[in-house]
Design a protein around this motif. Structure first.
Motif, short mmCIF file in Angstrom:
data_model
loop_
_atom_site.label_atom_id
_atom_site.label_comp_id
_atom_site.label_asym_id
_atom_site.label_seq_id
_atom_site.Cartn_x
_atom_site.Cartn_y
_atom_site.Cartn_z
N LEU A 206 0.81 -1.22 0.00
CA LEU A 206 0.00 0.00 0.00
C LEU A 206 0.84 1.28 0.00
O LEU A 206 0.36 2.34 0.36
N LYS A 207 2.09 1.17 -0.45
CA LYS A 207 2.96 2.35 -0.38
C LYS A 207 2.44 3.51 -1.22
O LYS A 207 2.72 4.67 -0.91
N ASP A 208 1.67 3.23 -2.27
CA ASP A 208 1.14 4.31 -3.11
C ASP A 208 -0.35 4.55 -2.91
O ASP A 208 -0.98 5.26 -3.68
N LEU A 209 -0.92 3.93 -1.86
CA LEU A 209 -2.33 4.16 -1.57
C LEU A 209 -2.46 5.43 -0.74
O LEU A 209 -1.83 5.55 0.31
N ASP A 210 -3.27 6.36 -1.22
CA ASP A 210 -3.42 7.64 -0.54
C ASP A 210 -4.59 7.68 0.44
O ASP A 210 -4.61 8.49 1.36
N TYR A 211 -5.57 6.79 0.22
CA TYR A 211 -6.77 6.84 1.05
C TYR A 211 -7.44 5.47 1.04
O TYR A 211 -7.46 4.79 0.02
N ILE A 212 -7.99 5.08 2.20
CA ILE A 212 -8.79 3.86 2.28
C ILE A 212 -10.02 4.14 3.13
O ILE A 212 -9.92 4.79 4.17
N SER A 213 -11.17 3.70 2.67
CA SER A 213 -12.41 3.86 3.42
C SER A 213 -12.77 2.54 4.09
O SER A 213 -12.12 1.52 3.87
N SER A 214 -13.84 2.57 4.87
CA SER A 214 -14.27 1.33 5.51
C SER A 214 -14.67 0.29 4.46
O SER A 214 -14.48 -0.91 4.67
N ALA A 215 -15.20 0.72 3.33
CA ALA A 215 -15.54 -0.22 2.25
C ALA A 215 -14.28 -0.89 1.73
O ALA A 215 -14.28 -2.09 1.42
N GLY A 216 -13.21 -0.14 1.62
CA GLY A 216 -11.93 -0.71 1.19
C GLY A 216 -11.40 -1.72 2.18
O GLY A 216 -10.96 -2.81 1.82
N LEU A 217 -11.50 -1.38 3.46
CA LEU A 217 -11.06 -2.32 4.50
C LEU A 217 -11.93 -3.57 4.51
O LEU A 217 -11.45 -4.67 4.78
N GLY A 218 -13.20 -3.40 4.18
CA GLY A 218 -14.12 -4.53 4.15
C GLY A 218 -13.70 -5.61 3.16
O GLY A 218 -13.99 -6.79 3.37
N VAL A 219 -13.01 -5.21 2.11
CA VAL A 219 -12.55 -6.19 1.12
C VAL A 219 -11.60 -7.19 1.78
O VAL A 219 -11.70 -8.40 1.56
N GLU B 77 3.97 -1.77 3.75
CA GLU B 77 4.33 -0.42 3.33
C GLU B 77 3.18 0.59 3.34
O GLU B 77 2.94 1.28 2.36
N LEU B 78 2.49 0.68 4.46
CA LEU B 78 1.40 1.64 4.58
C LEU B 78 1.92 3.05 4.87
O LEU B 78 2.83 3.20 5.68
N LYS B 79 1.31 4.03 4.23
CA LYS B 79 1.59 5.42 4.59
C LYS B 79 0.99 5.65 5.98
O LYS B 79 -0.01 5.02 6.33
N PRO B 80 1.58 6.55 6.78
CA PRO B 80 1.05 6.78 8.13
C PRO B 80 -0.45 7.09 8.16
O PRO B 80 -1.17 6.59 9.03
N LYS B 81 -0.93 7.87 7.21
CA LYS B 81 -2.35 8.24 7.17
C LYS B 81 -3.22 7.00 6.94
O LYS B 81 -4.27 6.86 7.56
N VAL B 82 -2.79 6.10 6.09
CA VAL B 82 -3.54 4.87 5.80
C VAL B 82 -3.42 3.92 6.99
O VAL B 82 -4.40 3.29 7.40
N PHE B 83 -2.23 3.82 7.57
CA PHE B 83 -2.05 2.95 8.73
C PHE B 83 -2.97 3.38 9.87
O PHE B 83 -3.53 2.53 10.56
N SER B 84 -3.14 4.69 10.06
CA SER B 84 -3.98 5.14 11.17
C SER B 84 -5.42 4.65 11.03
O SER B 84 -6.07 4.34 12.02
N VAL B 85 -5.91 4.51 9.81
CA VAL B 85 -7.26 3.96 9.59
C VAL B 85 -7.26 2.47 9.94
O VAL B 85 -8.17 2.00 10.63
N PHE B 86 -6.25 1.74 9.50
CA PHE B 86 -6.13 0.32 9.84
C PHE B 86 -6.08 0.17 11.36
O PHE B 86 -6.75 -0.69 11.94
N ASP B 87 -5.26 1.00 12.00
CA ASP B 87 -5.04 0.91 13.44
C ASP B 87 -6.33 1.24 14.21
O ASP B 87 -6.69 0.54 15.15
N LEU B 88 -7.01 2.27 13.79
CA LEU B 88 -8.25 2.71 14.45
C LEU B 88 -9.28 1.59 14.49
O LEU B 88 -10.01 1.44 15.47
N LEU B 89 -9.33 0.78 13.44
CA LEU B 89 -10.32 -0.29 13.34
C LEU B 89 -9.78 -1.65 13.80
O LEU B 89 -10.43 -2.68 13.61
N GLY B 90 -8.60 -1.65 14.43
CA GLY B 90 -8.07 -2.87 15.03
C GLY B 90 -7.45 -3.87 14.06
O GLY B 90 -7.24 -5.03 14.41
N PHE B 91 -7.15 -3.44 12.85
CA PHE B 91 -6.59 -4.36 11.86
C PHE B 91 -5.23 -4.93 12.23
O PHE B 91 -4.94 -6.07 11.87
N PRO B 92 -4.37 -4.20 12.95
CA PRO B 92 -3.08 -4.82 13.31
C PRO B 92 -3.23 -6.08 14.17
O PRO B 92 -2.34 -6.91 14.22
#
Length: 125
Positions: free
Chosen positions: A53-66, A85-100
């Motif tokens: 995900l190094k070039d992913l700029d944004y992920i929504s809950s629908a994206g995480l749902g995949v 390779e998550l950007k910090p902004k994208v990682f924060s969404v993953f982290d917020l929803l417990g993905f780690p």
């Protein structure tokens, strides 16, 4: 690639591991493209997947749902989805929803690939 919301998936297979390189915005409009790409790998029995995900700029809950939609089936077949390779902004969404806690997340794809090898060794032991 100056338009940040242009979503693209590049796919490459190296040593039994399928790599997806995502760029742009992964949201409700673009999530079906990723669903289709992962479904295609499951159909061909490729269950070792690294999503870079190094070039992913944004992920929504629908994206995480995949990721959630496929992880159980893939793990039932002895595979996994590793995230790299998550950007910090994208990682924060993953982290917020417990993905780690649900997914292995790595700083680089080499580490993700090595984890597949370690997992394989554990199975054989």
């Amino acid at each position: 690639m100056s338009e940040t919301n242009n979503f693209k998936i590049l796919q490459e297979t190296k040593e039994e591991v399928v790599f997806f390189y995502l760029s742009g915005y992964l949201d409700a409009h673009t999530a079906p493209e990723l669903e289709e790409a992962i479904s295609g790998q499951i159909e061909t029995k490729n269950y070792k997947i690294v999503i870079n995900l190094k070039d992913l700029d944004y992920i929504s809950s629908a994206g995480l749902g995949v990721f959630m939609a496929f992880i159980e089936d893939i793990r039932d077949e002895g595979g996994d989805i590793k995230i790299a390779e998550l950007k910090p902004k994208v990682f924060s969404v993953f982290d917020l929803l417990g993905f780690p806690m649900l997914f292995d997340i790595f700083d680089d794809e080499k580490s993700a690939t090595e984890k597949f090898k370690k997992d394989e060794l554990k199975k054989d032991a």
